[in-house]
Design a protein around this motif. Structure first.
Motif, PDB file in Angstrom:
ATOM      1  N   GLY A   1     168.967 -41.172  97.325  1.00  0.00           N
ATOM      2  CA  GLY A   1     169.013 -39.341  97.454  1.00  0.00           C
ATOM      3  C   GLY A   1     169.923 -39.227  96.551  1.00  0.00           C
ATOM      4  N   ARG A   2     170.631 -37.943  96.661  1.00  0.00           N
ATOM      5  CA  ARG A   2     171.416 -37.344  95.731  1.00  0.00           C
ATOM      6  C   ARG A   2     172.652 -38.219  95.473  1.00  0.00           C
ATOM      7  N   GLY A   3     172.957 -39.014  96.412  1.00  0.00           N
ATOM      8  CA  GLY A   3     174.253 -39.626  96.617  1.00  0.00           C
ATOM      9  C   GLY A   3     174.156 -40.902  95.428  1.00  0.00           C
ATOM     10  N   LEU A   4     173.091 -41.014  94.855  1.00  0.00           N
ATOM     11  CA  LEU A   4     172.952 -42.032  93.506  1.00  0.00           C
ATOM     12  C   LEU A   4     173.435 -41.729  92.231  1.00  0.00           C
ATOM     13  N   LYS A   5     173.705 -40.319  92.214  1.00  0.00           N
ATOM     14  CA  LYS A   5     174.330 -39.427  91.082  1.00  0.00           C
ATOM     15  C   LYS A   5     173.388 -39.423  89.981  1.00  0.00           C
ATOM     16  N   GLY A   6     172.596 -40.240  89.721  1.00  0.00           N
ATOM     17  CA  GLY A   6     171.800 -40.025  88.430  1.00  0.00           C
ATOM     18  C   GLY A   6     170.505 -41.018  88.261  1.00  0.00           C
TER      19      GLY A   6
ATOM     20  N   CYS B   1     162.275 -41.148  97.320  1.00  0.00           N
ATOM     21  CA  CYS B   1     163.491 -40.419  97.054  1.00  0.00           C
ATOM     22  C   CYS B   1     163.514 -39.244  97.962  1.00  0.00           C
ATOM     23  N   SER B   2     164.477 -38.404  97.956  1.00  0.00           N
ATOM     24  CA  SER B   2     164.805 -37.223  98.694  1.00  0.00           C
ATOM     25  C   SER B   2     164.383 -35.920  97.772  1.00  0.00           C
ATOM     26  N   LYS B   3     164.157 -34.938  98.272  1.00  0.00           N
ATOM     27  CA  LYS B   3     163.627 -33.734  97.429  1.00  0.00           C
ATOM     28  C   LYS B   3     164.268 -33.346  96.264  1.00  0.00           C
TER      29      LYS B   3
ATOM     30  N   GLU C   1     157.081 -39.382  94.569  1.00  0.00           N
ATOM     31  CA  GLU C   1     157.982 -40.342  95.411  1.00  0.00           C
ATOM     32  C   GLU C   1     158.746 -39.476  96.173  1.00  0.00           C
ATOM     33  N   HIS C   2     158.729 -38.270  96.382  1.00  0.00           N
ATOM     34  CA  HIS C   2     159.516 -37.617  97.270  1.00  0.00           C
ATOM     35  C   HIS C   2     158.842 -37.400  98.779  1.00  0.00           C
ATOM     36  N   VAL C   3     159.616 -37.850  99.513  1.00  0.00           N
ATOM     37  CA  VAL C   3     159.195 -38.088 101.131  1.00  0.00           C
ATOM     38  C   VAL C   3     159.929 -36.820 101.898  1.00  0.00           C
ATOM     39  N   GLY C   4     159.276 -36.203 102.809  1.00  0.00           N
ATOM     40  CA  GLY C   4     159.735 -35.280 103.779  1.00  0.00           C
ATOM     41  C   GLY C   4     158.878 -34.111 104.058  1.00  0.00           C
ATOM     42  N   GLN C   5     159.267 -33.264 104.602  1.00  0.00           N
ATOM     43  CA  GLN C   5     158.398 -32.471 105.270  1.00  0.00           C
ATOM     44  C   GLN C   5     157.399 -31.653 104.073  1.00  0.00           C
ATOM     45  N   THR C   6     158.261 -31.433 102.872  1.00  0.00           N
ATOM     46  CA  THR C   6     157.232 -30.823 101.731  1.00  0.00           C
ATOM     47  C   THR C   6     156.708 -32.114 100.691  1.00  0.00           C
ATOM     48  N   GLY C   7     157.149 -33.236 101.138  1.00  0.00           N
ATOM     49  CA  GLY C   7     156.594 -34.565 100.429  1.00  0.00           C
ATOM     50  C   GLY C   7     155.790 -35.267 101.129  1.00  0.00           C
TER      51      GLY C   7
ATOM     52  N   ILE D   1     171.253 -40.617 101.278  1.00  0.00           N
ATOM     53  CA  ILE D   1     170.694 -39.556 101.567  1.00  0.00           C
ATOM     54  C   ILE D   1     171.164 -38.881 102.935  1.00  0.00           C
ATOM     55  N   SER D   2     171.530 -37.850 102.880  1.00  0.00           N
ATOM     56  CA  SER D   2     172.124 -36.928 103.810  1.00  0.00           C
ATOM     57  C   SER D   2     171.463 -37.100 105.408  1.00  0.00           C
ATOM     58  N   GLY D   3     170.224 -36.787 105.189  1.00  0.00           N
ATOM     59  CA  GLY D   3     169.293 -36.761 106.586  1.00  0.00           C
ATOM     60  C   GLY D   3     169.075 -35.519 107.102  1.00  0.00           C
TER      61      GLY D   3
ATOM     62  N   ILE E   1     167.276 -32.344 108.076  1.00  0.00           N
ATOM     63  CA  ILE E   1     166.000 -32.319 109.168  1.00  0.00           C
ATOM     64  C   ILE E   1     164.671 -32.174 108.304  1.00  0.00           C
ATOM     65  N   GLN E   2     164.668 -31.876 107.156  1.00  0.00           N
ATOM     66  CA  GLN E   2     163.347 -31.684 106.462  1.00  0.00           C
ATOM     67  C   GLN E   2     162.786 -33.076 105.927  1.00  0.00           C
ATOM     68  N   HIS E   3     164.124 -33.817 105.519  1.00  0.00           N
ATOM     69  CA  HIS E   3     163.769 -35.232 105.229  1.00  0.00           C
ATOM     70  C   HIS E   3     163.238 -35.821 106.355  1.00  0.00           C
ATOM     71  N   LEU E   4     164.060 -35.961 107.515  1.00  0.00           N
ATOM     72  CA  LEU E   4     163.744 -36.705 108.609  1.00  0.00           C
ATOM     73  C   LEU E   4     162.364 -36.451 109.026  1.00  0.00           C
TER      74      LEU E   4
ATOM     75  N   ILE F   1     172.336 -46.366 104.488  1.00  0.00           N
ATOM     76  CA  ILE F   1     173.624 -46.690 103.646  1.00  0.00           C
ATOM     77  C   ILE F   1     174.163 -45.374 103.210  1.00  0.00           C
ATOM     78  N   ASN F   2     175.321 -45.021 103.719  1.00  0.00           N
ATOM     79  CA  ASN F   2     175.877 -43.662 103.072  1.00  0.00           C
ATOM     80  C   ASN F   2     177.261 -43.901 103.256  1.00  0.00           C
ATOM     81  N   THR F   3     178.238 -43.226 102.432  1.00  0.00           N
ATOM     82  CA  THR F   3     179.317 -43.088 102.426  1.00  0.00           C
ATOM     83  C   THR F   3     180.072 -42.392 103.739  1.00  0.00           C
TER      84      THR F   3
ATOM     85  N   GLY G   1     179.138 -46.921 103.764  1.00  0.00           N
ATOM     86  CA  GLY G   1     179.821 -47.896 102.500  1.00  0.00           C
ATOM     87  C   GLY G   1     179.148 -47.168 101.566  1.00  0.00           C
ATOM     88  N   ASP G   2     179.645 -47.721 100.117  1.00  0.00           N
ATOM     89  CA  ASP G   2     179.468 -47.006  98.911  1.00  0.00           C
ATOM     90  C   ASP G   2     177.974 -47.775  98.434  1.00  0.00           C
ATOM     91  N   ALA G   3     176.917 -46.941  98.054  1.00  0.00           N
ATOM     92  CA  ALA G   3     175.813 -47.534  97.633  1.00  0.00           C
ATOM     93  C   ALA G   3     176.082 -48.386  96.546  1.00  0.00           C
ATOM     94  N   PHE G   4     176.928 -48.319  95.728  1.00  0.00           N
ATOM     95  CA  PHE G   4     177.107 -48.768  94.606  1.00  0.00           C
ATOM     96  C   PHE G   4     177.766 -50.308  94.724  1.00  0.00           C
TER      97      PHE G   4
HETATM   98  C1  LIG Z   1     161.459 -25.525 103.087  1.00  0.00           C
HETATM   99  C2  LIG Z   1     162.415 -26.755 102.405  1.00  0.00           C
HETATM  100  C3  LIG Z   1     161.776 -27.941 102.512  1.00  0.00           C
HETATM  101  C4  LIG Z   1     162.423 -29.221 102.331  1.00  0.00           C
HETATM  102  N1  LIG Z   1     161.727 -30.108 102.227  1.00  0.00           N
HETATM  103  C5  LIG Z   1     162.352 -31.484 101.893  1.00  0.00           C
HETATM  104  C6  LIG Z   1     161.639 -32.810 101.901  1.00  0.00           C
HETATM  105  O1  LIG Z   1     160.313 -32.665 102.164  1.00  0.00           O
HETATM  106  N2  LIG Z   1     162.230 -33.939 101.672  1.00  0.00           N
HETATM  107  C7  LIG Z   1     163.541 -33.798 101.480  1.00  0.00           C
HETATM  108  O2  LIG Z   1     164.290 -34.857 100.989  1.00  0.00           O
HETATM  109  N3  LIG Z   1     164.320 -32.590 101.571  1.00  0.00           N
HETATM  110  C8  LIG Z   1     163.644 -31.435 101.635  1.00  0.00           C
HETATM  111  N4  LIG Z   1     164.522 -30.319 101.740  1.00  0.00           N
HETATM  112  C9  LIG Z   1     165.816 -30.441 101.350  1.00  0.00           C
HETATM  113  C10 LIG Z   1     166.756 -30.650 102.456  1.00  0.00           C
HETATM  114  O3  LIG Z   1     167.121 -29.772 103.252  1.00  0.00           O
HETATM  115  C11 LIG Z   1     167.828 -31.543 101.944  1.00  0.00           C
HETATM  116  O4  LIG Z   1     168.628 -30.756 100.913  1.00  0.00           O
HETATM  117  C12 LIG Z   1     167.784 -32.790 101.174  1.00  0.00           C
HETATM  118  O5  LIG Z   1     167.156 -33.510 101.941  1.00  0.00           O
HETATM  119  C13 LIG Z   1     169.033 -33.592 100.796  1.00  0.00           C
HETATM  120  O6  LIG Z   1     168.892 -34.650  99.743  1.00  0.00           O
HETATM  121  P1  LIG Z   1     169.880 -35.516  99.657  1.00  0.00           P
HETATM  122  O7  LIG Z   1     170.182 -36.398 100.837  1.00  0.00           O
HETATM  123  O8  LIG Z   1     169.404 -36.716  98.710  1.00  0.00           O
HETATM  124  O9  LIG Z   1     171.221 -34.934  99.056  1.00  0.00           O
HETATM  125  P2  LIG Z   1     172.432 -34.626  99.717  1.00  0.00           P
HETATM  126  O10 LIG Z   1     172.669 -33.704 100.741  1.00  0.00           O
HETATM  127  O11 LIG Z   1     173.297 -34.100  98.372  1.00  0.00           O
HETATM  128  O12 LIG Z   1     173.266 -35.961 100.254  1.00  0.00           O
HETATM  129  C14 LIG Z   1     173.435 -36.741  99.446  1.00  0.00           C
HETATM  130  C15 LIG Z   1     173.950 -38.030 100.526  1.00  0.00           C
HETATM  131  O13 LIG Z   1     174.565 -38.991  99.590  1.00  0.00           O
HETATM  132  C16 LIG Z   1     175.748 -39.610 100.327  1.00  0.00           C
HETATM  133  N5  LIG Z   1     176.439 -40.346  99.184  1.00  0.00           N
HETATM  134  C17 LIG Z   1     177.206 -39.779  98.173  1.00  0.00           C
HETATM  135  N6  LIG Z   1     177.584 -40.782  97.388  1.00  0.00           N
HETATM  136  C18 LIG Z   1     177.109 -41.790  97.861  1.00  0.00           C
HETATM  137  C19 LIG Z   1     177.314 -43.135  97.611  1.00  0.00           C
HETATM  138  N7  LIG Z   1     178.025 -43.543  96.639  1.00  0.00           N
HETATM  139  N8  LIG Z   1     177.030 -44.282  98.377  1.00  0.00           N
HETATM  140  C20 LIG Z   1     176.306 -43.888  99.477  1.00  0.00           C
HETATM  141  N9  LIG Z   1     176.189 -42.489  99.915  1.00  0.00           N
HETATM  142  C21 LIG Z   1     176.499 -41.713  99.170  1.00  0.00           C
HETATM  143  C22 LIG Z   1     176.500 -38.483 100.876  1.00  0.00           C
HETATM  144  O14 LIG Z   1     177.382 -38.588 101.934  1.00  0.00           O
HETATM  145  C23 LIG Z   1     175.404 -37.653 101.405  1.00  0.00           C
HETATM  146  O15 LIG Z   1     175.139 -37.666 102.550  1.00  0.00           O
HETATM  147  C24 LIG Z   1     163.434 -29.320 102.110  1.00  0.00           C
HETATM  148  C25 LIG Z   1     164.534 -27.733 102.155  1.00  0.00           C
HETATM  149  C26 LIG Z   1     163.807 -26.888 102.333  1.00  0.00           C
HETATM  150  C27 LIG Z   1     164.559 -25.689 102.631  1.00  0.00           C
END
Ligand SMILES: Cc1cc2nc3c(=O)[nH]c(=O)nc-3n(C[C@H](O)[C@H](O)[C@H](O)COP(=O)(O)OP(=O)(O)OC[C@H]3O[C@@H](n4cnc5c(N)ncnc54)[C@H](O)[C@@H]3O)c2cc1C
Lengths: 320, 248
Positions: free
Chosen positions: A204-209, A229-231, A243-249, A262-264, A266-269, A281-283, A299-302
């Motif tokens: 997820g976005r936690g991987l920074k890039g 990956c997350s959306k 690669e995007h998984v979830g409700q819209t993926g 990945i934060s988890g 509801i749309q991802h779950l 695995i999440n900080t 813990g830190d993914a890195f």
């Molecule tokens: C209509 C609609 C449909 C959607 N459909 C989807 C969908 O299909 N799939 C989907 O994924 N999302 C979907 N979303 C988006 C969803 O609501 C979330 O925004 C998204 O899942 C968040 O992605 P993320 O967890 O990667 O990012 P973030 O919410 O930014 O979370 C990143 C996580 O990484 C952790 N983290 C940060 N740094 C580190 C580190 N060094 N090591 C470990 N952990 C770390 C943080 O603690 C955080 O929990 C949808 C939203 C809407 C409104």
């Protein structure tokens, strides 16, 4: 009268889902007191279907069917169902099967239930359990048409061996012209796809890039897993849309889903609920994903991911 | 070009899912309804055709009066007209039958539906609609270009993409990727004001059959608590995955 099952293959080899739908069709046939006929297109070794309870294979070999085409394939399966007078037709839930199934349903005037996860709770009336609300619930659905079409959700019933001898007969359907032409197929070879994988490693976005995906790929590599990956990750262009998984993926129904950074939400779950075991695995110990997980590492993914990859390499070497 | 966009009225993605009447009905209490996300990608692409190639865009929903605010939202996003077929959406087939009538009567060139709705996830309506009308059909569409009646499209397949060509009339199953996420719009004041003046036609349904029926809902069994493993003890994690979960 037999149950007809469409067993998908790719470049002559059956996909694993072909064995799962065959196992399922056999369970349905047992409930109905009948047998299973498979329709198989351009596969090399149709007799293997006997392992999963298929007693007859309608074997089609035709170069015109080398490239998948939903309408044409639906037409071929329809002809097979009509020849066999099948009252129940079973397909899988790959992208291809989900593409052809509604066309087949119209062709056969069959009521269609998709995302089915279990053997019928009753065959008269014909009632199946399917997922609804993007895996947040199940729905018992009754199909009232004479012919019934069931789309089986992946990994929902697993493979069940039921060894018998499959009689292979050549089947030469008429192959109609069709208005949609496939110009090019661009498919990664040698990598496991989300649809086929037993294990999925997702970032997820936690991987920074995107530059940090190397460690995700290495972990996936050791586990023979697909990457996902997350959306926001695919929206940001770090990873491809596919690669995007979830409700819209994509939905993921893997044996093990590993969510990293990945934060988890509801749309991802919603897209991964159907996976059997979830490792997170999440900080952030408050990340909602821990509530949905079976195993978690705060813990830190890195640090955690490279260390885990090393441990798994060692484990693999020991258990090889 | 005349485009028809099918709009499914679905519970907001964060809705808590509950059932009533002995688990036979979806409980709409406190649920916010939205345009199905896959339909929204399609509607956004339709607006592009309208603005760049001069298409007209109608939206359609099969459902009761409660879906009208969702149709109005689609009008506020720029659709020219809305149609509601006044009958409950009992199953994918029944919906496809109603839509087929609207499609044929309106002589549309392109029908855009979402790949699936996020409530029942059937993934049936676009394909069934194409099957009923004999239109060409492209599912999981992530790119769509139209020149006259010639169509070039890309669709997502398991593990990759496929480029296809076809001709109008066409039905597509839209999904994420069809437009950039940043192109999705939210209705502005002007759009909302204009939407009030746009036509919302209510059509009575044609006689249609229902092939499947929802008998009952169930919720998944609640799961147990997570087993946490210290980052310093990853051997234990490997052990658990191997011996307890049996997934490696
Ligand atoms: C209509 C609609 C449909 C959607 N459909 C989807 C969908 O299909 N799939 C989907 O994924 N999302 C979907 N979303 C988006 C969803 O609501 C979330 O925004 C998204 O899942 C968040 O992605 P993320 O967890 O990667 O990012 P973030 O919410 O930014 O979370 C990143 C996580 O990484 C952790 N983290 C940060 N740094 C580190 C580190 N060094 N090591 C470990 N952990 C770390 C943080 O603690 C955080 O929990 C949808 C939203 C809407 C409104």
């Amino acid at each position: 009268m037999s149950v007809l099952v469409y067993t998908e293959s790719e470049q002559g080899k059956y996909k694993k889902v072909a064995f799962e739908v065959a196992s399922y069709a056999r369970a349905v046939a047992d409930q109905l007191g009948t047998t299973v006929t498979a329709i198989s297109i351009n596969a090399e070794d149709p007799s293997v279907l006997g392992t999963y309870g298929v007693t007859k294979v309608l074997h089609v070999k035709d170069a015109k069917l080398d490239t998948f085409n939903a309408k044409t394939y639906a037409d071929v399966i329809k002809q097979a169902a009509e020849q066999e007078a099948s009252k129940v037709v079973v397909v899988s839930s790959t992208a291809d099967s989900k593409y052809l199934a509604p066309l087949l349903a119209i062709g056969l005037k069959a009521g269609y239930a998709s995302n089915v996860v279990a053997a019928p709770t009753s065959v008269s009336p014909f009632t199946v359990k399917r997922t609804a609300f993007t895996n947040k619930a199940f729905n018992l659905t009754r199909i009232s048409t004479d012919v019934k079409l069931v789309g089986l959700s992946k990994n929902s019933v697993g493979l069940k061996e039921n060894a018998t001898t499959a009689e292979v007969t050549d089947f030469s359907p008429s192959i109609p012209e069709n208005g949609v032409h496939v110009e090019a197929v661009d498919k990664a070879t040698n990598t496991v796809t989300i649809a086929d994988a037993e294990i999925v490693v997702s970032g997820g976005r936690g991987l920074k890039g995107p530059e940090n995906w190397g460690m995700i790929e290495e972990l996936a590599d050791v586990l023979d897993a697909a990457t996902a990956c997350s959306k926001p990750v695919s929206d940001l262009g770090w990873r491809p849309h596919g690669e995007h998984v979830g409700q819209t993926g994509k939905p993921v129904a893997a044996n093990l889903y590993i969510a990293i950074g990945i934060s988890g939400a509801i749309q991802h779950l919603a897209g991964i609920n159907a996976s059997k075991v979830k490792l997170v695995i999440n900080t952030d110990p408050e990340a909602p994903f821990f509530k949905a997980a079976d195993y978690g590492v705060v813990g830190d993914a890195f640090e955690v991911v490279p260390a885990l990859t090393e441990k798994l390499k060692a484990f693999k070497a020991q258990n090889a | 070009m005349k485009i028809l966009v099918c709009i499914s009225h679905v519970p907001d993605t964060t809705s808590k899912i509950n059932f009533s009447e002995g688990d036979t009905k979806f409980d709409t209490n406190g649920v916010q309804f939205i345009i199905n996300p896959n339909d929204e990608y399609g509607l956004t692409r339709a607006m592009w055709f309208k603005e760049k190639q001069g298409a007209t865009v109608d939206v359609v929903n099969v459902g009761g009066p409660e879906t009208e605010p969702t149709l109005r939202k689609a009008l506020a996003l720029g659709a020219d007209g809305a149609i509601r077929v006044n009958t409950p959406a009992v199953d994918g087939y029944a919906v496809a039958e109603q839509l087929a009538k609207v499609f044929t009567d309106g002589s549309y060139d392109l029908v855009i539906a979402g790949r699936e709705s996020i409530d029942y996830n059937g993934g049936m309506v676009p394909g069934m609609l194409a099957g009923l009308t004999d239109a060409n059909f492209i599912n999981t569409c992530i790119s769509l270009e139209i020149d006259g009646t010639n169509v070039k499209a890309i669709r997502e397949i398991d593990g990759g993409k496929e480029t296809v060509s076809t001709t109008l009339p066409l039905v597509i199953g839209a999904q994420k990727g069809l437009v950039e996420e940043s192109d999705l719009r939210i209705p502005n004041m002007r759009g909302i004001m204009m939407a009030r003046k746009k036509p919302l036609t209510v059509l009575e349904p044609v006689e249609a059959s229902q092939e499947t029926e929802s008998v009952k809902f169930e919720k998944p069994t609640p799961k147990g608590a997570v087993t946490l493993v210290s980052p310093d003890n990853l051997d234990e994690l490997v052990n658990l995955l191997h011996n307890e979960a049996k997934v490696i």
